[in-house]
Structures are given as C-alpha cells and as structure tokens.
Design a protein around this motif. Sequence first.
Motif, short mmCIF file in Angstrom:
data_model
loop_
_atom_site.label_atom_id
_atom_site.label_comp_id
_atom_site.label_asym_id
_atom_site.label_seq_id
_atom_site.Cartn_x
_atom_site.Cartn_y
_atom_site.Cartn_z
N GLY A 10 -23.83 109.21 31.37
CA GLY A 10 -23.63 108.53 30.35
C GLY A 10 -24.53 107.18 30.27
O GLY A 10 -24.93 106.91 31.45
N LYS A 11 -24.70 106.51 29.29
CA LYS A 11 -25.35 105.30 29.05
C LYS A 11 -24.73 104.38 27.79
O LYS A 11 -24.40 105.01 26.92
N GLY A 12 -24.46 103.07 28.15
CA GLY A 12 -24.25 102.08 27.21
C GLY A 12 -25.19 101.01 27.02
O GLY A 12 -26.14 100.87 27.90
N GLY A 13 -24.98 100.23 25.85
CA GLY A 13 -25.68 99.18 25.79
C GLY A 13 -25.17 98.37 24.86
O GLY A 13 -24.17 98.67 24.05
N ASN A 14 -25.39 96.98 25.05
CA ASN A 14 -24.74 95.87 23.97
C ASN A 14 -25.70 94.64 23.93
O ASN A 14 -26.75 94.65 24.49
N GLY A 15 -25.38 93.87 22.90
CA GLY A 15 -26.31 92.86 22.69
C GLY A 15 -25.40 91.95 21.61
O GLY A 15 -24.29 92.17 21.39
N TRP A 16 -26.22 91.20 20.98
CA TRP A 16 -25.75 90.12 20.04
C TRP A 16 -25.12 90.94 18.73
O TRP A 16 -25.88 91.42 18.08
N LYS A 17 -23.80 91.11 18.70
CA LYS A 17 -23.07 91.78 17.67
C LYS A 17 -23.21 93.16 17.52
O LYS A 17 -22.92 94.05 16.64
N LEU A 18 -23.71 94.03 18.77
CA LEU A 18 -24.23 95.47 18.55
C LEU A 18 -23.36 95.79 20.10
O LEU A 18 -23.50 95.51 21.16
N LEU A 19 -23.14 97.50 19.86
CA LEU A 19 -22.50 98.00 20.98
C LEU A 19 -22.85 99.42 20.93
O LEU A 19 -22.74 99.97 19.57
N THR A 20 -23.29 100.18 21.94
CA THR A 20 -23.74 101.45 21.63
C THR A 20 -23.19 102.15 23.06
O THR A 20 -23.38 101.58 24.26
N TYR A 21 -22.76 103.54 22.86
CA TYR A 21 -22.32 104.30 24.13
C TYR A 21 -22.73 105.67 23.83
O TYR A 21 -22.53 106.27 22.60
N SER A 22 -23.28 106.61 24.78
CA SER A 22 -23.50 107.89 24.68
C SER A 22 -23.14 108.54 25.91
O SER A 22 -23.26 107.95 27.18
N GLY A 23 -22.69 109.86 25.95
CA GLY A 23 -22.53 110.43 27.11
C GLY A 23 -22.62 112.11 26.94
O GLY A 23 -22.38 112.49 25.84
#
Length: 424
Positions: A333-346
């Motif tokens: 899996g991998k995730g990501g975040n930033g200013w007011k955003l968030l993502t996850y996949s797996g």
Amino acid sequence: MRGTIRLTLALLLLGAGINACRNREAQDTAPPAAAAAQSQAAPRKAASASSPAPTATEPAVSAPAADGCLPAAPAVTQAPRPPQPLSGRLGLWVAEVDPRTLEPRRAVAFNPDGVFPLASTYKQAVLWALLREFDAGRISPNERFDVTPQNQSLGDYPYDGSNVRELSQRMVQFSDNTATDILHRRIGLQRVQDVADRLHLCHTRLILPTKAWWVAETGLSPAFTSNRDWGTTSGLQRLQLARQIDADAQRQRYDQLQRRLDDYFDHRYDPADDLKVHNLSTPYELATLVTHEFLRPGLSPRAQNWQREVMATGFGRSALKAQHAGNIDFFGGKGGNGWKLLTYSGYFQTKDGRRVVYAFMQHGADETYTMPNTRRAFAWINAAVDEVLGEQRPQKAPAIPLPTDTPAERAKADAVKAAQQDRP
C-alpha cells in the motif's frame, strides 16, 4: 501563525527530500495521445469487451473506449456511509478482483470517477517505472546519488551516496520526497507517466516530481505561470512543459520554497490550484493501476520480488480489520497527504486467495493537517471491505496508528495542536 503553518507543512508532506540526482535523467520518450486530467471526470463511452488474457510478462490492459481512454467506472453498489465524519470532496473504490481477468467480482464505490490530487500515493508508480527500467538494463540497483540544492525537496532526505535500492525503500516506507524526485528524474518524466498511459488512464497524471508541483503552486515557475493551459495539455506538449516546470523547480532552494509555501497557504491557498498542479487520478483509475501493479505488472521475477518487498512496507496493513482478523496473506500500500487532502490505496490477498484493491481520496477537508483523518478514512475503507468480502471479525478492534506515529512525529504533532489552540 506562520511558524505554525511551517510546522504543519513539515508534518503534512509525508517526508521529503534534499537529494540531487547527478544530472543523469533518462531520455524521455514521446507519450501516446491521451486526454488531459481535468478537475472533474469527463463522460466516457463504455467499452464493449476486455482484451484477451495477457501473458505472464505482459501487463493486462483493458480495451480502451472509442476516445482511447479506460471507460468510466462500471455501475456497482454504492459504498456504505463513512462510519465517522469526513469533510470535503470524497472518493472511494473497493473491489475484489478476478486474478485472471482483473475485472471486479464485487465492488462498492463513491464518486469513483471524480478527479483528486494524489499527493504521495503517486510514488508507487515511480517504483513500477523504476523496475521496468531495471528489467530493461537501463538502471542498476547499485547506482548511487548525492544530495544537491537543485534536487532538494521538502522534508527529510537520504544520505549522500544512497543507491537506487535504498532510495526506492525510502520513497515508499518513509515517503521521502527527495528520494522520489531523484528516482523520478533518473527514470525520466515521461516513463513514469507511461505507467498510466499504457493502461489508458486518461485522468491520471504522474509526470511531475514533488518539488515541481509545489514550485508551480506557489507561483515560482515562470513556465507554469506563463502557460495556463497546463491542465489541458497531453502528449509531447505536456512533456515539454513538465520539463520546463521541473527545470524551474531545480533552480529553487528548498528553504526558499518552504517560505513561499508558508505565505501561500497562509494567505492565498485555493483548492482549485491543487487540481492544476498536482499529480492526479480518480479512485477507479488509481485502483485499476494498483490492480495491474500487483497482479500483472509485466516484471521479471527479481523485479517483482523487489516491488512486493518495498510496497509491503507502505502504510495500511495495520489499519485493516482483515489484518487483525488474521485474514491477510500479503499486503502492499501507499498513502499521501497534504494541505487539506489525504489519499490511501492498497492491495491485499486474503488467506483463502481473494484479491482486494482499495483507493480512498479526500480533498478540501475542513482540517488543514489531515493525518489524524487516517483513522476515519480506514473506518470507511474497512466498512467497504466488509461489504465486498463479508464482515471481517478481528478479536479486538484495531488501534489504527498514524503513518508518522513515531516519538518524534508525536512530539511535532503535539506542538502543532498546542499552537493551534492558541490561535485567535
């Protein structure tokens, strides 16, 4: 206020980098024609059939629609409501996939064709492109790189002399932005974009290194600010402009960029800007990429082992109910975040051989620091997995850690919370 913004950004960016590649970027190849990613998914015609089953060394690719793009997500059951509140624009795709056809056997979704910023979730595509270059004999895992001001991105960074294998590990496990940028440039901007283009993912943009999109968003790239049609470019035009934006990024010192980001997020932030500059995808297209990445990557056995070992260190396994129910045999899996955003996949394989993919996306959240939304995101992902596989019953409810849940990161997060409580 600005000190708080700066500290918050340091937490948001999921690790980062100061590395400089030794000016050895691979020669980019011209991409196939593809529609550019837009802020909203454009209607697409449905394809009538899938391609024949691929060979073991050939990635499976669904037949494109008449416009050359992967058709829109198929009609599936609506995903359950998030068990815990989530703000902003949301998207979700969770499916059990057939390992032979790579088609969903059962899936649930919410806004599967909406376009979202990927943040660090895009880094798995860099790994896949890297391994294709490795198989082609153009990159060695022992090739080493040093850190220079030109390639320095935000956050932590690897030691000088780190080799390709070490950088790939840092890129996924620690979401190191500099490690990512070094590898992305070494592979070639278009060869990373090819990961999406070969799958006909017309709403997926993977071409910009991390530092490049921040430089564009803050107005530090003359190439970007003087060419506002970036969002509608494709093919060779997009590649040429991406190279110019990236060249502008390499002229910026990381500390100067950080100060401009502080000012931008404090005074001028517009969520629409994220969709103009970030790498992008939709929940359905990202899940399609993940499906092919793990089930039919077209890699040699050695490269595939490298891929699975690295991707297994990405965040998500400990957050899944299926893991605590003893039902996961393999996870990546991998995730990501930033200013007011968030993502996850797996992707995970169950003990009885079922294959599951998920992609979660949040943009324009009420919270500026989105990492604590991880628990809410996985509550929704887990509820969707229960709909697809049947209820996963852990012996006790999982205590979901945060991706940055280390003593140092907890201390930083506590400082952010304290500073935010002091705001007027």
